[in-house]
Design a protein around this motif. Structure first.
Motif, PDB file in Angstrom:
ATOM      1  N   THR A  25       0.856  -1.174   0.000  1.00  0.00           N
ATOM      2  CA  THR A  25       0.000   0.000   0.000  1.00  0.00           C
ATOM      3  C   THR A  25       0.895   1.228   0.000  1.00  0.00           C
ATOM      4  OG1 THR A  25      -0.123   0.168   2.408  1.00  0.00           O
ATOM      5  CG2 THR A  25      -1.809  -1.196   1.307  1.00  0.00           C
ATOM      6  N   THR A  26       0.390   2.322  -0.470  1.00  0.00           N
ATOM      7  CA  THR A  26       1.155   3.566  -0.466  1.00  0.00           C
ATOM      8  C   THR A  26       1.527   3.946   0.951  1.00  0.00           C
ATOM      9  OG1 THR A  26       0.018   4.283  -2.466  1.00  0.00           O
ATOM     10  CG2 THR A  26       1.105   5.985  -1.171  1.00  0.00           C
ATOM     11  N   THR A  27       0.619   3.741   1.884  1.00  0.00           N
ATOM     12  CA  THR A  27       0.897   4.054   3.289  1.00  0.00           C
ATOM     13  C   THR A  27       2.032   3.188   3.819  1.00  0.00           C
ATOM     14  OG1 THR A  27      -1.399   4.696   3.610  1.00  0.00           O
ATOM     15  CG2 THR A  27      -0.121   4.216   5.590  1.00  0.00           C
ATOM     16  N   ALA A  28       2.029   1.900   3.484  1.00  0.00           N
ATOM     17  CA  ALA A  28       3.099   1.003   3.930  1.00  0.00           C
ATOM     18  C   ALA A  28       4.432   1.415   3.313  1.00  0.00           C
ATOM     19  CB  ALA A  28       2.764  -0.437   3.574  1.00  0.00           C
ATOM     20  N   ALA A  33       9.640   4.055   4.163  1.00  0.00           N
ATOM     21  CA  ALA A  33      10.555   5.142   3.826  1.00  0.00           C
ATOM     22  C   ALA A  33      10.933   5.931   5.076  1.00  0.00           C
ATOM     23  CB  ALA A  33       9.926   6.062   2.786  1.00  0.00           C
ATOM     24  N   VAL A  34       9.965   6.193   5.934  1.00  0.00           N
ATOM     25  CA  VAL A  34      10.253   6.896   7.195  1.00  0.00           C
ATOM     26  C   VAL A  34      11.192   6.057   8.056  1.00  0.00           C
ATOM     27  CG1 VAL A  34       9.236   7.711   9.371  1.00  0.00           C
ATOM     28  CG2 VAL A  34       8.141   8.268   7.186  1.00  0.00           C
ATOM     29  N   LEU A  35      10.916   4.752   8.151  1.00  0.00           N
ATOM     30  CA  LEU A  35      11.783   3.852   8.911  1.00  0.00           C
ATOM     31  C   LEU A  35      13.191   3.828   8.325  1.00  0.00           C
ATOM     32  CD1 LEU A  35      12.080   1.720  11.170  1.00  0.00           C
ATOM     33  CD2 LEU A  35      11.302   0.018   9.497  1.00  0.00           C
ATOM     34  N   ARG A  36      13.306   3.815   6.996  1.00  0.00           N
ATOM     35  CA  ARG A  36      14.603   3.815   6.320  1.00  0.00           C
ATOM     36  C   ARG A  36      15.397   5.071   6.646  1.00  0.00           C
ATOM     37  NH1 ARG A  36      13.455   5.493   1.229  1.00  0.00           N
ATOM     38  NH2 ARG A  36      14.706   7.340   1.544  1.00  0.00           N
ATOM     39  N   ILE A  37      14.762   6.216   6.526  1.00  0.00           N
ATOM     40  CA  ILE A  37      15.445   7.488   6.763  1.00  0.00           C
ATOM     41  C   ILE A  37      15.834   7.622   8.234  1.00  0.00           C
ATOM     42  CG2 ILE A  37      15.146   9.996   6.730  1.00  0.00           C
ATOM     43  CD1 ILE A  37      13.305   9.474   4.196  1.00  0.00           C
ATOM     44  N   LEU A 160      17.534  -6.027  16.469  1.00  0.00           N
ATOM     45  CA  LEU A 160      16.413  -5.300  15.849  1.00  0.00           C
ATOM     46  C   LEU A 160      16.887  -4.447  14.677  1.00  0.00           C
ATOM     47  CD1 LEU A 160      14.214  -4.230  18.890  1.00  0.00           C
ATOM     48  CD2 LEU A 160      13.747  -5.977  17.171  1.00  0.00           C
ATOM     49  N   TYR A 161      18.003  -3.740  14.837  1.00  0.00           N
ATOM     50  CA  TYR A 161      18.540  -2.947  13.722  1.00  0.00           C
ATOM     51  C   TYR A 161      18.902  -3.847  12.546  1.00  0.00           C
ATOM     52  CZ  TYR A 161      18.885   1.517  16.219  1.00  0.00           C
ATOM     53  OH  TYR A 161      18.612   2.683  16.872  1.00  0.00           O
ATOM     54  N   ALA A 162      19.498  -5.005  12.817  1.00  0.00           N
ATOM     55  CA  ALA A 162      19.856  -5.932  11.737  1.00  0.00           C
ATOM     56  C   ALA A 162      18.607  -6.383  10.985  1.00  0.00           C
ATOM     57  CB  ALA A 162      20.618  -7.133  12.306  1.00  0.00           C
ATOM     58  N   VAL A 163      17.549  -6.725  11.716  1.00  0.00           N
ATOM     59  CA  VAL A 163      16.287  -7.158  11.091  1.00  0.00           C
ATOM     60  C   VAL A 163      15.688  -6.014  10.275  1.00  0.00           C
ATOM     61  CG1 VAL A 163      13.920  -7.905  11.551  1.00  0.00           C
ATOM     62  CG2 VAL A 163      15.830  -8.977  12.768  1.00  0.00           C
ATOM     63  N   VAL A 164      15.684  -4.811  10.832  1.00  0.00           N
ATOM     64  CA  VAL A 164      15.148  -3.643  10.118  1.00  0.00           C
ATOM     65  C   VAL A 164      15.894  -3.440   8.803  1.00  0.00           C
ATOM     66  CG1 VAL A 164      15.037  -1.103  10.175  1.00  0.00           C
ATOM     67  CG2 VAL A 164      14.173  -2.437  12.101  1.00  0.00           C
ATOM     68  N   LEU A 165      17.211  -3.556   8.825  1.00  0.00           N
ATOM     69  CA  LEU A 165      17.997  -3.368   7.599  1.00  0.00           C
ATOM     70  C   LEU A 165      17.614  -4.386   6.528  1.00  0.00           C
ATOM     71  CD1 LEU A 165      21.479  -2.662   9.202  1.00  0.00           C
ATOM     72  CD2 LEU A 165      20.054  -1.031   7.958  1.00  0.00           C
ATOM     73  N   VAL A 166      17.446  -5.625   6.925  1.00  0.00           N
ATOM     74  CA  VAL A 166      17.062  -6.664   5.971  1.00  0.00           C
ATOM     75  C   VAL A 166      15.662  -6.399   5.413  1.00  0.00           C
ATOM     76  CG1 VAL A 166      16.564  -9.131   5.717  1.00  0.00           C
ATOM     77  CG2 VAL A 166      18.615  -8.385   6.941  1.00  0.00           C
ATOM     78  N   VAL A 167      14.742  -6.013   6.283  1.00  0.00           N
ATOM     79  CA  VAL A 167      13.373  -5.705   5.836  1.00  0.00           C
ATOM     80  C   VAL A 167      13.385  -4.542   4.840  1.00  0.00           C
ATOM     81  CG1 VAL A 167      11.135  -4.784   6.587  1.00  0.00           C
ATOM     82  CG2 VAL A 167      12.208  -6.660   7.854  1.00  0.00           C
ATOM     83  N   LEU A 168      14.122  -3.504   5.130  1.00  0.00           N
ATOM     84  CA  LEU A 168      14.174  -2.344   4.235  1.00  0.00           C
ATOM     85  C   LEU A 168      14.719  -2.722   2.859  1.00  0.00           C
ATOM     86  CD1 LEU A 168      15.441   0.372   6.731  1.00  0.00           C
ATOM     87  CD2 LEU A 168      13.128   0.136   5.798  1.00  0.00           C
ATOM     88  N   ALA A 169      15.751  -3.550   2.830  1.00  0.00           N
ATOM     89  CA  ALA A 169      16.331  -3.954   1.546  1.00  0.00           C
ATOM     90  C   ALA A 169      15.383  -4.852   0.773  1.00  0.00           C
ATOM     91  CB  ALA A 169      17.667  -4.663   1.777  1.00  0.00           C
ATOM     92  N   THR A 170      14.750  -5.797   1.444  1.00  0.00           N
ATOM     93  CA  THR A 170      13.877  -6.739   0.736  1.00  0.00           C
ATOM     94  C   THR A 170      12.563  -6.107   0.300  1.00  0.00           C
ATOM     95  OG1 THR A 170      13.009  -7.588   2.831  1.00  0.00           O
ATOM     96  CG2 THR A 170      14.863  -8.784   1.841  1.00  0.00           C
ATOM     97  N   ALA A 171      12.170  -5.017   0.939  1.00  0.00           N
ATOM     98  CA  ALA A 171      10.927  -4.334   0.575  1.00  0.00           C
ATOM     99  C   ALA A 171      11.165  -3.194  -0.422  1.00  0.00           C
ATOM    100  CB  ALA A 171      10.250  -3.785   1.826  1.00  0.00           C
ATOM    101  N   ALA A 173      12.650  -0.408  -0.049  1.00  0.00           N
ATOM    102  CA  ALA A 173      12.220   0.809   0.637  1.00  0.00           C
ATOM    103  C   ALA A 173      12.872   2.073   0.093  1.00  0.00           C
ATOM    104  CB  ALA A 173      12.495   0.684   2.146  1.00  0.00           C
ATOM    105  N   GLY A 174      13.891   1.942  -0.737  1.00  0.00           N
ATOM    106  CA  GLY A 174      14.529   3.119  -1.318  1.00  0.00           C
ATOM    107  C   GLY A 174      13.762   3.733  -2.465  1.00  0.00           C
ATOM    108  N   GLN A 175      12.708   3.060  -2.924  1.00  0.00           N
ATOM    109  CA  GLN A 175      11.945   3.569  -4.062  1.00  0.00           C
ATOM    110  C   GLN A 175      10.945   4.655  -3.665  1.00  0.00           C
ATOM    111  OE1 GLN A 175      10.282   0.398  -6.361  1.00  0.00           O
ATOM    112  NE2 GLN A 175      12.273  -0.493  -6.784  1.00  0.00           N
ATOM    113  N   THR A 176      10.592   4.719  -2.417  1.00  0.00           N
ATOM    114  CA  THR A 176       9.678   5.760  -1.948  1.00  0.00           C
ATOM    115  C   THR A 176      10.493   6.785  -1.183  1.00  0.00           C
ATOM    116  OG1 THR A 176       7.884   4.146  -1.767  1.00  0.00           O
ATOM    117  CG2 THR A 176       7.609   6.212  -0.561  1.00  0.00           C
ATOM    118  N   TRP A 177      10.416   8.039  -1.594  1.00  0.00           N
ATOM    119  CA  TRP A 177      11.140   9.145  -0.979  1.00  0.00           C
ATOM    120  C   TRP A 177      12.643   8.888  -0.944  1.00  0.00           C
ATOM    121  CZ3 TRP A 177       7.449   9.516   3.804  1.00  0.00           C
ATOM    122  CH2 TRP A 177       6.222  10.007   3.385  1.00  0.00           C
ATOM    123  N   GLY A 178      13.126   8.235  -1.975  1.00  0.00           N
ATOM    124  CA  GLY A 178      14.551   7.960  -2.086  1.00  0.00           C
ATOM    125  C   GLY A 178      14.953   7.891  -3.543  1.00  0.00           C
TER     126      GLY A 178
END
Length: 196
Positions: A25-28, A33-37, A160-171, A173-178
């Motif tokens: 979803t656009t919201t997701a 993107a907010v989590l990534r930044i 938690l940071y390691a998991v977040v990094l993996v989630v951001l890459a697999t999703a 996340a750089g395509q929205t606001w990046g």
């Protein structure tokens, strides 16, 4: 599974952001993107504080530009676990300082810009796991018999940071606001997909 290649509306009026092979979803996508930044700023801030001694975790007198060591304080105080002597041995080594600072800066910049998230996730997750091993939260007591301060033997903020990094890459996340979409179209990235 239906693949959406352009933004649009699905049934029930939900908007979806474009991403390769996945529906978000656009919201997701914006939340990621907010989590990534924010996560990128955590890494970049640690780099800047250790480089210039901004007075938060690092006083100016111990700044890297003033001859201080970004790894010495953390690694020389490791008091638990099987990697204690190894941590003490590399504390303050020039190569450890250089790798640590390059990792903090590289991961931080990549996350904020939304580029090279696979490399950032791999290297950042490795840094976090190594720091987890250095603190060794499995140990309840230090070598001196004092409480280690560990509150959870398995999952702490490093994991938690390691998991977040993996989630951001697999999703993607750089395509929205990046700059993820622009980055993915570069010829050298097209030839080396691991650089996405």
């Amino acid at each position: 599974m239906t693949t959406n290649t352009t933004p649009g509306k699905a049934a029930h009026g939900l908007e979806y952001a474009a991403s390769p092979g996945h529906l978000l979803t656009t919201t997701a996508a914006r939340a990621l993107a907010v989590l990534r930044i924010a996560t990128g700023f955590v890494f970049l801030w640690a780099f800047l504080d250790k480089l210039f001694g901004l007075g938060y975790a690092t006083p100016a007198a111990r700044a890297w530009i003033n001859g201080g060591s970004p790894t010495k304080g953390f690694l020389s105080h490791v008091a638990v676990g099987p990697f204690q002597s190894m941590a003490h041995g590399i504390a303050g080594a020039w190569w450890a300082d250089l790798l640590f600072m390059a990792g903090l800066a590289g991961v931080g910049v990549a996350l904020i810009l939304g580029i090279g998230l696979r490399v950032a996730a791999g290297s950042g997750a490795l840094m976090m796991v190594l720091m987890w091993l250095a603190e060794f939260p499995l140990a309840r007591f230090t070598e001196a018999g004092e409480p280690s301060g560990s509150t959870n033997p398995l999952v702490d903020y490093h994991i938690l940071y390691a998991v977040v990094l993996v989630v951001l890459a697999t999703a993607y996340a750089g395509q929205t606001w990046g700059l993820g979409r622009v980055w993915a179209r570069l010829p050298f990235v097209q030839k080396n997909r691991w650089m996405l």
